[in-house]
Enzyme design. Structure first.
Site, PDB file in Angstrom:
ATOM      1  N   ASP A 193      13.475  29.351  89.197  1.00 14.06           N
ATOM      2  CA  ASP A 193      13.350  30.162  88.131  1.00 14.06           C
ATOM      3  C   ASP A 193      14.400  31.145  88.289  1.00 14.06           C
ATOM      4  OD1 ASP A 193      12.842  31.837  85.591  1.00 14.06           O
ATOM      5  OD2 ASP A 193      11.027  32.559  86.432  1.00 14.06           O
ATOM      6  N   ASP A 231      10.852  34.383  83.780  1.00 17.07           N
ATOM      7  CA  ASP A 231       9.962  34.053  82.916  1.00 17.07           C
ATOM      8  C   ASP A 231       9.041  32.925  83.254  1.00 17.07           C
ATOM      9  OD1 ASP A 231      11.361  31.761  83.020  1.00 17.07           O
ATOM     10  OD2 ASP A 231      12.062  31.740  80.825  1.00 17.07           O
ATOM     11  N   ASP A 287      15.066  26.712  85.419  1.00 20.19           N
ATOM     12  CA  ASP A 287      16.087  26.863  84.527  1.00 20.19           C
ATOM     13  C   ASP A 287      17.565  26.196  85.340  1.00 20.19           C
ATOM     14  OD1 ASP A 287      17.022  29.150  85.927  1.00 20.19           O
ATOM     15  OD2 ASP A 287      15.497  30.195  84.746  1.00 20.19           O
ATOM     16  N   ASP A 308      19.195  12.790  82.406  1.00 22.42           N
ATOM     17  CA  ASP A 308      18.323  12.074  81.929  1.00 22.42           C
ATOM     18  C   ASP A 308      18.629  11.990  80.168  1.00 22.42           C
ATOM     19  OD1 ASP A 308      15.631  10.804  81.389  1.00 22.42           O
ATOM     20  OD2 ASP A 308      15.031  12.138  82.952  1.00 22.42           O
ATOM     21  N   ASP A 340      15.664   6.967  79.932  1.00 22.80           N
ATOM     22  CA  ASP A 340      14.274   7.010  80.105  1.00 22.80           C
ATOM     23  C   ASP A 340      13.690   5.625  79.134  1.00 22.80           C
ATOM     24  OD1 ASP A 340      11.898   9.052  80.223  1.00 22.80           O
ATOM     25  OD2 ASP A 340      11.648   8.473  78.037  1.00 22.80           O
ATOM     26  N   GLU A 379      14.759   3.540  83.582  1.00 23.06           N
ATOM     27  CA  GLU A 379      13.539   3.474  83.778  1.00 23.06           C
ATOM     28  C   GLU A 379      12.580   2.465  83.295  1.00 23.06           C
ATOM     29  OE1 GLU A 379       9.432   6.202  83.292  1.00 23.06           O
ATOM     30  OE2 GLU A 379      10.661   6.094  81.751  1.00 23.06           O
ATOM     31  N   HIS A 393       8.196  12.730  88.536  1.00 23.01           N
ATOM     32  CA  HIS A 393       7.442  13.782  87.801  1.00 23.01           C
ATOM     33  C   HIS A 393       6.312  13.009  87.146  1.00 23.01           C
ATOM     34  CE1 HIS A 393      10.098  11.704  84.960  1.00 23.01           C
ATOM     35  NE2 HIS A 393       9.691  12.056  83.778  1.00 23.01           N
ATOM     36  N   ASP A 394       6.235  11.667  87.037  1.00 22.19           N
ATOM     37  CA  ASP A 394       5.103  10.838  86.718  1.00 22.19           C
ATOM     38  C   ASP A 394       4.176  10.548  87.454  1.00 22.19           C
ATOM     39  OD1 ASP A 394       6.380  10.755  83.997  1.00 22.19           O
ATOM     40  OD2 ASP A 394       7.541   9.207  84.361  1.00 22.19           O
TER      41      ASP A 394
HETATM   42  C1  GLC Z   1       9.176   8.193  80.787  1.00 24.17           C
HETATM   43  C2  GLC Z   1       9.162   9.720  81.285  1.00 24.17           C
HETATM   44  C3  GLC Z   1       7.903  10.546  80.870  1.00 24.17           C
HETATM   45  C4  GLC Z   1       7.667  10.772  79.452  1.00 24.17           C
HETATM   46  C5  GLC Z   1       7.957   9.215  78.678  1.00 24.17           C
HETATM   47  C6  GLC Z   1       8.189   9.437  77.347  1.00 24.17           C
HETATM   48  O1  GLC Z   1       8.148   7.649  81.191  1.00 24.17           O
HETATM   49  O2  GLC Z   1       9.431   9.409  82.807  1.00 24.17           O
HETATM   50  O3  GLC Z   1       7.975  11.690  81.777  1.00 24.17           O
HETATM   51  O4  GLC Z   1       6.618  11.310  79.146  1.00 24.17           O
HETATM   52  O5  GLC Z   1       9.020   8.410  79.268  1.00 24.17           O
HETATM   53  O6  GLC Z   1       9.434   9.984  77.053  1.00 24.17           O
HETATM   54 CA    CA Z   2      13.627  30.910  83.552  1.00 26.10          CA
END
Ligand code: GLC
Ligand code: CA
Length: 539
Positions: free
Chosen positions: A24, A28, A32, A102, A204, A272, A334-335
């Site tokens: 950050d 906040d 970012d 992304d 994605d 992905e 992140h998943d």
């Molecule tokens: C992909 C992303 C995930 C998101 C999903 C829907 O799996 O990696 O974080 O929630 O798509 O867009």
């Molecule tokens: Ca910020």
């Protein structure tokens, strides 16, 4: 090295940044783009990666934290603005770092102007930009498809008296990729960012964009080997034959590849793609290097940490990757639960060594290089919509802020600010600054592996060959290019294992996961302590 091998996305290491949680810059409590810029020297010099992939930073109501885009061609004010993005791109490129963004083509936000128009009335020119269908005679949804995030994938729209399709949240309506106007609009989005100078895209749920044109019902899944990578909830009980991955998807990625190739130098794409069936997975490389550069390979996320199982996974990847294609491996994102929590610290060190020495492009997830762990967050404080809807699926645990310093808020955000997700309790030990001073730290293991990989042709582009025989609890392979041969060996057991590698000649240890071991060694008696990994060189 031939021209192909000189490509950055083959040679290099990709580092995923989840912008909300990385750094950050304005207090906040939310990371970012300026924060990413502030950490660019860390990425280029301290860690030493070749490319960054930024999770979505576009304007979004944040129903799915940016994977619900309401404008594909701008930056959400929470993350900055287009000028900050351009600056990020410049700062990255000045340091030799490529930038992958992304893109979320399967669905928009329900607040996207396209959807607002589409749902305004049945005759709207954008009605067919999304998938609208009448109810069955009894008023129920048009078919039995389920949303990944729980419930039916059809949402009733009272005003226009039809259902619309959403493979994820109802706030994420699926675009109708069978409509040529949608294709054109989305390819224009790709061009918008290509013209700004981005080096590539992470796409994605790339395989979701084409569904069965007749919207046939999905059957129940009776064969677990054919199901989902993570069979969660009701969704995991169905065989998703018709709601994604229709063969027509390949035409779209051939067109995208033509667009990427029309830029100089050609730009890159990684999809992905959660597909368990190797043959089908590999079709996304195309028939002749004419679709995606890579479908993400998530197999290491589900392979048990055992020598034989891992070897089988690697060999499956090696055997299905087409001759022109290039493998890749992922240990976290992140998943997924954090690597260090999933495997424990010792095995996670081996995992880092495996990832950075296999043949194929590694993708790292921010914070994994410090050994960051899952953070338990009580359900009532969780933010991830999936976790709130389907028990056990929450992803907040692996999205907590990056741990930079032992100071207040781990250096992620200003003193007195409240980070959007809580920091890990152990951040005073597990953080960049503290670990830089500790030769045995997680971070220093990553740095050693990255630095060695960078100057080793064998590791970056060399061939892979498993080494036999070795004790059953060991996995060993070589990587070779020209006259450089590197041997990597893992002991995946609780007792010391001895390798006899005398047939290779003289051997020198370069990196160990455990000890500060280096220098020449008796090749006939290479002892690997429990759960140790070694990178060695034939001299
Ligand atoms: C992909 C992303 C995930 C998101 C999903 C829907 O799996 O990696 O974080 O929630 O798509 O867009
Ligand atoms: Ca910020």
């Amino acid at each position: 090295m031939d021209n192909q091998s000189a490509l950055w996305w083959k040679n290099g290491v990709i580092y995923q940044i989840y912008p909300r949680s990385f750094q950050d810059s304005n207090g906040d409590g939310i990371g970012d783009l300026q924060g990413v810029i502030n950490r660019m020297d860390y990425l280029a010099k301290t860690l030493g990666v070749d490319a960054i992939w930024l999770s979505p930073f576009y304007p979004s109501p944040q129903a799915d934290f940016g994977y619900d885009v309401s404008n594909y061609c701008d930056v959400d004010p929470v993350f900055g603005d287009l000028a900050t993005f351009d600056k990020l791109l410049r700062e990255a490129h000045e340091r030799g770092i490529k930038v992958i963004i992304d893109i979320v083509p399967n669905h928009t936000s329900n607040q996207h102007p396209w959807f607002i128009e589409s749902r305004s009335n049945r005759d709207n020119p954008k009605r067919d930009w999304y998938v609208w269908r009448d109810a069955k005679v009894d008023g129920t949804p048009p078919n039995n498809w389920l949303a990944v995030f729980g419930g039916s994938s059809w949402e009733w729209d009272e005003k226009t008296g039809q259902y619309y399709l959403h493979s994820f949240l109802k706030e994420q309506p699926d675009l109708n990729w069978r409509n040529p106007d949608v294709q054109k609009a989305m390819f224009d989005v790709y061009r918008f960012w290509l013209d700004r100078g981005v080096d590539g895209f992470r796409i994605d749920v790339a395989h979701y964009i084409m569904k069965d044109p007749e919207l046939k019902d999905n059957p129940v899944n009776r064969d677990p080997s054919k199901g989902e990578l993570k069979p969660t909830g009701e969704y995991g009980k169905m065989l998703h034959l018709y709601d994604k991955g229709h063969p027509d998807v390949h035409g779209i990625y051939r067109e995208l590849r033509r667009i990427l190739n029309s830029y100089q130098p050609p730009r890159y794409s990684v999809g992905e793609i959660h597909i368990l069936d190797w043959k089908e997975w590999a079709t996304y490389y195309g028939q002749n290097d004419d679709e995606l550069h890579m479908p993400f390979n998530f197999s290491l996320l589900v392979t048990p940490w055992k020598a034989l199982a891992l070897r089988k996974t690697v060999e499956a990847v090696e055997s299905v990757t087409p001759p022109w294609g290039w493998p890749n491996y992922v240990l976290g994102n992140h998943d997924e639960p954090r690597l260090a929590s999933r495997l424990g610290l010792q095995k996670a060190r081996q995992a880092a060594m495996l990832l950075l020495t296999l043949r194929g492009t590694p993708t790292l997830y921010n914070g994994d290089e410090f050994g960051q762990m899952n953070v338990t967050i009580p359900l009532e404080e969780q933010k991830d919509p999936w976790g709130k809807r389907v028990p056990g699926t929450g992803r907040d645990q692996n999205r907590t802020p990056n741990q930079w310093t032992p100071g207040t808020n781990a250096g992620f955000t200003a003193e007195g600010a409240i980070p959007w997700l809580p920091l890990a309790d152990n951040y005073q030990m597990v953080n960049m600054q503290t670990e830089l001073d500790d030769p045995a730290s997680f971070l220093n293991l990553y740095r050693k592996l990255l630095a060695f990989r960078r100057q080793s042709n064998a590791l970056r582009v060399g061939r892979y060959e498993a080494i036999d025989p070795v004790p059953e609890a060991c996995f060993a392979y070589l990587r070779q290019a020209g006259n450089e041969t590197i041997i990597i060996a893992f002991n995946m057991s609780d007792i010391t294992m001895r390798l006899d590698l005398r047939r290779f000649g003289n051997i020198e240890i370069i990196i160990s996961t455990e000890l500060n071991r280096n220098g020449t060694i008796d090749a006939a008696r290479i002892d690997l302590s429990p759960w140790e990994g070694l990178v060695m060189r034939i001299i």
